[in-house]
Design a protein around this motif. Structure first.
Motif, PDB file in Angstrom:
ATOM      1  N   ASN A 106      31.178   6.692  28.289  1.00 57.13           N
ATOM      2  CA  ASN A 106      31.745   6.347  29.593  1.00 57.13           C
ATOM      3  C   ASN A 106      31.247   4.990  30.058  1.00 57.13           C
ATOM      4  N   ARG A 109      32.717   2.217  28.209  1.00 54.98           N
ATOM      5  CA  ARG A 109      34.182   2.286  28.235  1.00 54.98           C
ATOM      6  C   ARG A 109      34.744   2.294  26.821  1.00 54.98           C
ATOM      7  N   ASN A 248      32.021   8.864  36.265  1.00 58.67           N
ATOM      8  CA  ASN A 248      33.396   8.462  35.941  1.00 58.67           C
ATOM      9  C   ASN A 248      33.685   7.037  36.394  1.00 58.67           C
ATOM     10  N   THR A 251      33.560   3.959  34.102  1.00 56.30           N
ATOM     11  CA  THR A 251      34.613   3.633  33.140  1.00 56.30           C
ATOM     12  C   THR A 251      35.543   2.557  33.696  1.00 56.30           C
ATOM     13  N   ARG A 301      36.071  15.108  24.123  1.00 54.76           N
ATOM     14  CA  ARG A 301      36.997  14.360  24.976  1.00 54.76           C
ATOM     15  C   ARG A 301      38.432  14.558  24.500  1.00 54.76           C
ATOM     16  N   ALA A 306      38.721  12.974  29.602  1.00 54.59           N
ATOM     17  CA  ALA A 306      37.554  12.106  29.783  1.00 54.59           C
ATOM     18  C   ALA A 306      36.708  12.450  30.995  1.00 54.59           C
ATOM     19  N   GLU A 307      37.207  13.304  31.882  1.00 54.15           N
ATOM     20  CA  GLU A 307      36.508  13.528  33.146  1.00 54.15           C
ATOM     21  C   GLU A 307      35.108  14.061  32.870  1.00 54.15           C
ATOM     22  N   PHE A 308      34.070  13.335  33.351  1.00 54.15           N
ATOM     23  CA  PHE A 308      32.717  13.561  32.871  1.00 54.15           C
ATOM     24  C   PHE A 308      32.134  14.904  33.307  1.00 54.15           C
TER      25      PHE A 308
END
Lengths: 364, 260
Positions: A106, A109, A248, A251, A301, A306-308
């Motif tokens: 994250n 990126r 998040n 990113t 992922r 991707a949501e941490f």
């Protein structure tokens, strides 16, 4: 921006519908917990002195509540001194490396960076190699490895934030890129130091020890090792867990995140410190185990997005499960132990390629 | 126009502070942006449009002059307070990880949330309402990185709305879009203008500048290559002569772009 509009409208409906978003991540989490429990039971049941689930339960009950033990002689020693620490270490290290990798992916990126992108493994390796050559004790070796890893990251962070940092107003200045470049440069310097040490090392005693350490292994993890590494890893996991949504924002590009009111430098520093602590603690007790921290979070992922806050718990659980599975196989399939780093790559690569082809295939 | 300005610049010069010296990129900026109006920032690459935006967003200090948000100097705002009143819409770029659209928009709630908080049900509802406001609620569960450039741009616009800000700064909102998507973004901006949002956007390409500027912007801030900024009505700023002078080419080589 390069995606033609037609491609998006032709997206299969399956990506949109299916399970509701909380549901899908929830099922994945329940599945991951179940998998972890099964693997831990299997791992106790494999090896010279197999501990079946019933015996395991009895021993645990007696340790916690003082009930009578229904187990063989020495089963408690195997459980608490040998196999228990090893299983806990494998799970914890795998989970920590995957969690650190998820955070770094994250932060940078980039879905394909690993926890050692800022030189923590190279620094730890150099520390350990120097320790082996000086003939220090096991504890001293671990301290040197941990210190080397933390120092390397500190140096890279300092260089990365001070080169160009004076011109912080410049729009073209990208701190993340500067960090990566500093990492590459310092990493190769440390690599040269490791190579020189191997060249100078005594080939009968020191060189095999160095090679063994660089391959990584859980075979020699003791309970005291675990008691040192466990608190460090747990302490480092706390900020990642607390900031699991806010991470998040890293990113986004720096200006973008700062325009959302986020103090990017502070958040980035917290993540780097946390990821460094747990990676260095892991590397210090078991040597360098590659692959897990790079590929497990990437695979997670692909599964849940991707949501941490969804990524972190799954990455930890699946990273731990994967590492434990690999270590169990490594110590049981052959007469000698197979280095786990070799097995992670052998087992993980086909699994990852399969997952990647499935996910990408369904999207194009 | 008697309405109070949301965002204003007074004798503003922008540039970099490097090792004690000041390097001014653009100067002479003087404008007041009221609710329900739009200003286009037009100029060749490197003229200082991005530097202007960074200054307006409080990401770098002005070299001279001042920036006022609701008649208050911008450097007196706390970052979260500023972020909830002034929203930045970056160019849609493909460099993000695979977030869902709803999650991208929820990030705009960050200035309203504690560091350790997760988005509340209310935050999620606000984010969804922003998507509905732009008519793209159907994209909510899609993966952002798989959207077209125009859809991504609209999602980033929705993200700006979800922050609660009434003043929007857009960086090259149509630069990489095809004709149809450009019109969609343009329509969305016109809608927001009629809903009393204050809008400012940059553009470097005269054709798009004219499409967008004449459609959306009442006034245009032209920044020449030497950094001199001039504010004027869009119709005056986008004549052949004005564009020729701005971009340093002969007026007769500028194609006629605006219907007279």
């Amino acid at each position: 921006m390069s995606t033609p509009p037609i491609a998006s409208s032709a997206l299969p409906a399956a990506t949109n519908s299916g399970l509701p978003r909380v549901g899908r991540a929830g099922y994945a989490l329940i599945g991951a917990i179940a998998l972890a429990i099964c693997l831990i039971l299997v791992a106790f049941n494999v090896g010279q002195f197999a501990i079946a689930p019933r015996e395991l339960l009895s021993l645990l009950m007696s340790a916690v509540f003082g009930t009578t033990v229904h187990a063989r002689e020495n089963a408690d020693i195997v459980l608490f001194e040998i196999r228990g620490p090893r299983i806990a270490a494998a799970f914890l290290v795998g989970g920590a490396l995957a969690a650190a990798g998820a955070a770094y992916q994250n932060l940078f990126r980039n879905p394909l960076v690993s926890p050692d992108i800022l030189g923590v493994s190279s620094g730890a390796a150099l520390g350990a190699v120097v320790g082996i050559m000086l003939g220090v004790s096991v504890i001293g070796l671990q301290a040197l490895a941990f210190g080397g890893g933390v120092l390397a990251v500190a140096a890279i962070y300092f260089i990365g934030t001070h080169i160009g940092g004076r011109r912080a107003g410049h729009a073209g200045h990208d701190p993340v890129l500067t960090l990566v470049l500093a990492g590459v440069v310092i990493g190769s310097l440390l690599g040269a130091g490791i190579a020189l040490s191997k060249y100078l090392a005594d080939p009968t005693n020191q060189l095999p020890a160095i090679t063994y350490w660089l391959l990584g292994s859980f075979a020699s993890v003791t309970r005291s090792d675990l008691l040192v590494a466990l608190p460090l890893i747990v302490i480092a996991l706390v900020p990642l867990w607390l900031l699991r949504w806010r991470i998040n924002l890293l990113t986004l590009h720096d200006d973008d995140a700062r325009a959302l009111g986020q103090d990017v430098s502070a958040l980035r520093l917290i993540v780097i410190v946390a990821a460094t602590l747990m990676t260095a603690a892991s590397v210090a007790i078991c040597g360098i185990v590659g692959w897990v921290g790079l590929v497990v979070p990437h695979a997670v992922r692909l599964m849940v997005g991707a949501e941490f806050s969804r990524l972190l718990p799954l990455a930890f659980l699946l990273g731990g499960s994967f590492m434990l599975a690999v270590d169990t196989i490594a110590r049981s399939v052959a007469a000698i132990e197979i280095p786990p780093g070799v097995l992670t790559a052998l087992l993980g690569t086909p699994a990852f390629l399969w997952l990647m082809s499935r996910t990408l295939g369904s999207r194009s | 126009m008697t309405r109070a300005a949301l965002l204003a610049a007074r004798a503003l010069a922008v540039g970099y502070h490097a090792k004690g010296s000041v390097n001014i990129v653009a100067h002479g900026m003087e404008f007041s942006l009221q609710a329900g109006t739009a200003i286009a920032v037009l100029g060749p690459n490197g003229a200082g449009k991005t530097t202007l935006f960074r200054t307006l967003l409080g990401l770098q200090p002005p070299c001279r002059g001042e920036v006022l948000l609701q008649s208050r100097a911008i450097n007196t705002f706390a970052p979260n307070e500023l972020a909830s009143q002034l929203a930045y819409v970056p160019q849609a770029h493909g460099a993000m990880l695979p977030f869902r659209v709803q999650e991208v928009v929820e990030m705009a709630r960050a200035p309203h949330m504690a560091w350790t908080a997760l988005p509340s049900a209310q935050d999620r509802a606000i984010a969804h309402a922003a998507l509905e406001q732009l008519g793209i609620a159907n994209l909510a569960d899609r993966i952002f990185t798989t959207l077209s450039g125009g859809e991504q741009q609209l999602v980033l616009l929705a993200r700006a709305l979800a922050s609660g800000a009434r003043c929007l700064l857009l960086d090259e909102p149509t630069a990489s879009l095809d004709f149809g998507n450009r019109l969609r973004v343009q329509d969305a901006l016109n809608d927001l203008k009629s809903q009393s949002y204050a809008i400012m956007f940059t553009t470097h390409e005269p054709q798009q500048a004219c499409d967008l500027a004449s459609g959306v912007a009442d006034r245009t801030l032209s920044i020449a290559r030497d950094g001199q900024a001039v504010l004027g009505p869009t119709s005056a700023a986008t004549t052949r002569e004005a564009l020729g002078a701005l971009y340093g080419v002969a007026a007769e080589r500028v194609p006629m772009m605006v219907d007279a």
